[in-house]
Each structure stands twice: as C-alpha cells, then as structure tokens.
Design an enzyme around this catalytic site. Sequence first.
Site, PDB file in Angstrom:
ATOM      1  N   VAL A 154       0.976  -1.235   0.147  1.00 32.61           N
ATOM      2  CA  VAL A 154      -0.046  -0.055  -0.192  1.00 32.61           C
ATOM      3  C   VAL A 154       0.821   0.983  -0.208  1.00 32.61           C
ATOM      4  CG1 VAL A 154      -1.836   1.491   1.187  1.00 32.61           C
ATOM      5  CG2 VAL A 154      -1.757  -1.149   1.292  1.00 32.61           C
ATOM      6  N   VAL A 184      -2.360  -3.140   5.150  1.00 33.81           N
ATOM      7  CA  VAL A 184      -1.116  -3.428   5.082  1.00 33.81           C
ATOM      8  C   VAL A 184      -0.831  -4.849   5.932  1.00 33.81           C
ATOM      9  CG1 VAL A 184       1.324  -2.408   5.278  1.00 33.81           C
ATOM     10  CG2 VAL A 184      -0.988  -1.035   5.193  1.00 33.81           C
ATOM     11  N   LEU A 242      -5.816 -14.646  13.330  1.00 37.97           N
ATOM     12  CA  LEU A 242      -7.034 -14.595  12.556  1.00 37.97           C
ATOM     13  C   LEU A 242      -7.089 -13.735  11.391  1.00 37.97           C
ATOM     14  CD1 LEU A 242      -9.560 -14.934  15.733  1.00 37.97           C
ATOM     15  CD2 LEU A 242      -9.589 -16.641  13.872  1.00 37.97           C
ATOM     16  N   LEU A 286     -17.079 -18.552  18.248  1.00 38.07           N
ATOM     17  CA  LEU A 286     -15.541 -18.647  18.146  1.00 38.07           C
ATOM     18  C   LEU A 286     -15.453 -19.947  18.833  1.00 38.07           C
ATOM     19  CD1 LEU A 286     -14.481 -15.322  20.125  1.00 38.07           C
ATOM     20  CD2 LEU A 286     -14.942 -15.610  17.448  1.00 38.07           C
ATOM     21  N   ILE A 289     -12.238 -21.139  20.598  1.00 35.28           N
ATOM     22  CA  ILE A 289     -12.253 -20.780  22.025  1.00 35.28           C
ATOM     23  C   ILE A 289     -13.349 -21.286  22.931  1.00 35.28           C
ATOM     24  CG2 ILE A 289     -12.188 -18.542  23.415  1.00 35.28           C
ATOM     25  CD1 ILE A 289      -9.730 -19.217  21.363  1.00 35.28           C
TER      26      ILE A 289
END
Length: 592
Positions: free
Chosen positions: A25, A51, A421, A476, A479
């Site tokens: 970028v 980015v 993630l 999730l 988790i």
Amino acid sequence: MARMTAARAAVEILKREGVTQAFGVPGAAINPFYAALKAAGGVNHTLARHVEGASHMAEGYTRTHPGNIGVCIGTSGPAGTDMITGLYSASGDSVPILCITGQAPTARLHKEDFQAVDIAAIARPVTKAATTVLEAAQVPGVLQQAFHLMRSGRPGPVLVDLPLDVQLTEIEFDPETYQALPVYKPTAGRAQIDKALAMLCAAERPLIVAGGGIVNADAAELLVEFAELTGVPVVPTLMGWGTIPDDHRLNAGMVGLQTSHRYGNATFLESDFVLGIGNRWANRHTGGLDVYTEGRTFVHIDIEPTQIGRVFAPDYGIASDAGAALELLVTAAREAREAGSLPDRSAWAESAQTRRATLQRRTHFPDTPIKPQRVYEEMNRAFGPDTRYVSTIGLSQIAGAQMLHVYKPRHWINCGQAGPLGWTVPAALGVATADPGCEVVALSGDYDFQFMIEELAVGAQHRIPYVHVLVNNSYLGLIRQAQRAFDIDFQVNLEFENLNAPELGVYGVDHVRVAEGLGCKAIRVTDPEQLLPAFEEARKLAAEHRVPVVVEAILERVTNISMGAADIDKVNEFEDLATEAGHAPTAVVPMA
C-alpha cells in the site's frame, strides 16, 4: 558508474535477486520507492486493502514455490506496525519475506514527527534483521545482506526501513555488476549421519518425523526415498504435511493434540525411536513431554543449531539443512542396503497401515444443520490431489487437518506458530498469485473470514481466482471449546438476527452479500447433499469470472472437534467414531 536514487537502486536489487512480485500500500513516505518501482518495471505490484494483508500475501507467495521471496511494502508509522503480525508469522514458520517501509526524513527522527516510529526496534524481535538505513550509500549493501540473511540458515523475514530523504538521495550504483551474496546452510558430516542411521537400525519400531524444514529445503523426494530404502514409517508434522503423500504406504498419519489422526497417535505411542528432520517439536504436536518421550530414543536434525535441545534434549542432535542431511542419509542407506545391514521393517510398517484402516473418525453425517465433518468429506470428493489448501487456525483448520488429504509439499499452506485470525484470505491471494494455474482452496471459520474480509476486493480487482470454503457456526468455536475447562461460554457467541437478512436466523453476518459487494461470487449451502454441487459450481465460477468464490456452509452451532488437553494418549473423541466403511467413505485407506 551509473548514478541513480537509492530508491531506484533498491528496486534494481530486488529484480536481480529474483523478485518479480510485490504486495503493498503506497503512502507519502514510501512514494519515492513506488516511483522507482514504476519507472524500473519488471516487478508486478498488487495493491492490498490493508497493510497486514499485504504481509500475509507475501507469506502465501513465498510458501508456494521453492526459492520464492514475497515482498510487502508500506509507508511509515502504522503501515510498519500493521505488518508486524506478518513478520511474526513468517518468523515463527521460517518463511523468508522482505518488508520495506518508508520513514520520516532522517533529520526528523526521534522528534515525534507525523507517522515516525522506530519500526526497526519494534520489528527486531520477529525478524532476522531490521534496519533503518541512515546513509543512502548503504542501501545496496543493506538489501544485499537482507537477501543473504533471508536465505541462509533457518530462513526468515527481514525489514528494511528507508527514510524519505535516503530514498531520494542519488548514489553511485551499477546494477549490471550486482552479485548476490552466497547462501550459507549448515551441512551434516558423514560420521554424524552414520551414527544417526546406526541408531535407527538398532531400533525395533522407528519413526521419521518430517517437519517444515524438509519443505523449505525442497527435499520431499529425498525424504520419501530414504523412507522407502529403510522401510520406516513417516509422521509428517502440520508444517511438513505433504512431504510424503497421504496415500503412501509409509505415511503413518499425523501426531498431536489437535491436528492429528487417531492412528497416527496410536502408532507413535508404539514406537521406540524417532528421527526428527526439520521439525521443532511444537507443543501441539508433542503434548506433554513425559508421554511423548517416554520409552523412545530421539535423533533431531535441524538447520538451526540452537533448535537442538530447545524443547527437550534429544539423544543425538545434528545441525544441518534438511536437504543436505537427507542426501547423506539416502547415500548411507543405499550402502547399508547393498551390504545387507538394513533391518526388515515390513511388519512394523504394515501395523501402522492396519491402524490407518481401523482407527478412523466418522465424516459421513446426514444432519441438518450440517456437521463440519461432512464438509471435509465432500471437499475430498470435489478437490483433487493437485489442490493447494490454505488455512490458519481454529476448529475449521484442526478438523480440516484431521480429515482432508494432501499429496504434495506446499499443498497444505498453513500458518503454524502464530496462527493470526484473518490470515487465510490474504495468504490465499498470495498463493493464487504465485501459482495462477493451480487450484487454490482456502478454509476458514466465520471469525477468521471476517477479520480481513476486505482483501476479497483485491482478488476481484486483480482477477485472482480461488475457492474459499467458509464453515459458519456463528461462534468462536475453538475458544468456546477451550472454555469448557472453565465451565463458561463467555463472549464467544457471534449470533444475532440480521435485520437485513431474516432468512439467516441467528447466523448474523450475511457473508454472501458482503462477498458479492466486494466483487466476488458466493454460494450458501444449508443441506449436506448440496455441498458437492456447490463446490463444483464454485470451481466453474472461479474459472469463468476470475475472482474469489466463497462457499459458505451453515453448520450446527456447536461441534466439539477431537483434541486433547495435555497428552497425546488422552485425545478426547467427542463424536461417534467410524465403525464401518460408510462412516468415512473418503478415507485414504478404506476402513477394514
């Protein structure tokens, strides 16, 4: 001598080091570099939406082919800090990527200038080197050293930070006479290899643990040859998956607490000797060390000398590039075979295959909402042995590793140590960019998918087709499963009723509309019988439109995937196990 800006010299060096692709970028502090990139030509650039996404694209690009080095580029300040996660991921998995950042002019450093941060100091713990270049004449040498470091020893990332005035300063540089520095890789000695082979031959039930270092060394063929010469079964790690084909008679399955097979753990627990090559004894592979090491002798071969003994002390350690070690192991094994000194391992190898045919997990469930195991079964049917799978973390990745099949190195491209993630979408774009002729299939849970979902627009803009399998339980999941130990189900539930998509019920985010809004194609599946047709349709759409295609499978809300909490002999099997062939119809070895 040729005279040019330091920025132009940097681009010329990239080209001569073999770089043809970059992700990034632009911004004010890196614009001189971008101007040089445009003027020089020869390096294609893909504009990311974030980015961090650019850094993960660079990772995916590197991981796809031997010799690739992905390059990510950003401006000063937050662009560099955004890419720290990608550098950490690359460092943990021994992946060479080059991060180039812009910086405030040298006269304004340490004066709290706009977007001026000491990115080199921040990046140093997760790179092999991180340098802010203060003298323009040093730019060629710093970049030359960067490529040398990335390729030498244990591979890894490097950051080069270029202040604005340094980029713009003219220097003397002759690109035609530029020469890359030689790459250093430690090599085992023949005496070391002979001792390791003698220890293996003295064992009754030996195993080879094949790690990601074999992939980095492009030495999978040597591994298979060595296994076949000695008759010793092979346990690939998650990072080494594909070094021996899943359908090979000496593939014993994976071992560990999570991304493992029942038969893999069972065979490992029967072994008395382990030869680890290019692996790091990751804790989710070993589980508790008392159980993992008890009754076994270990030889560890790794390119990084300080990796030997880091997790536990092996009985014998060798610092060597995996490829160099395997070349010598093959030579020594051939000589031993000719001398008639290799033991017969056929009964031991057959026992491992017997376990493969009996200790299987069930994948065939007709339930609606869909059980996740069925998704992977249908993926096995839909996608062939040339497919490159991309995944990062979560129950989707764990179940996928337990149930999918991989036949070649670099065809399971996984973020191992860091597991951030959001990694999957940009990494898949990097993989598909590196190998546009190969079928790329990404695998995500809904939360991983949402983290960097905006990068789908990069695939639409730059016409980068791949298929993204999205398993959605609006949770999730990993988790939630871990919270069972604390008797809670807290802040992990993603369900809500979407006012704009009442047909979703409590599944909340309308991923189909979001993907379509970003210029991609998407299919939602709620019936397990429609999974295979959906995958086949996705392949056609990707080929026709040259964009990412999302296949969203609506899962049951709660599924506990097989895993252990501490030791590999105590993996919890939460679902019904396979007791007949029809329960696991796509298993590589048919159920006995």
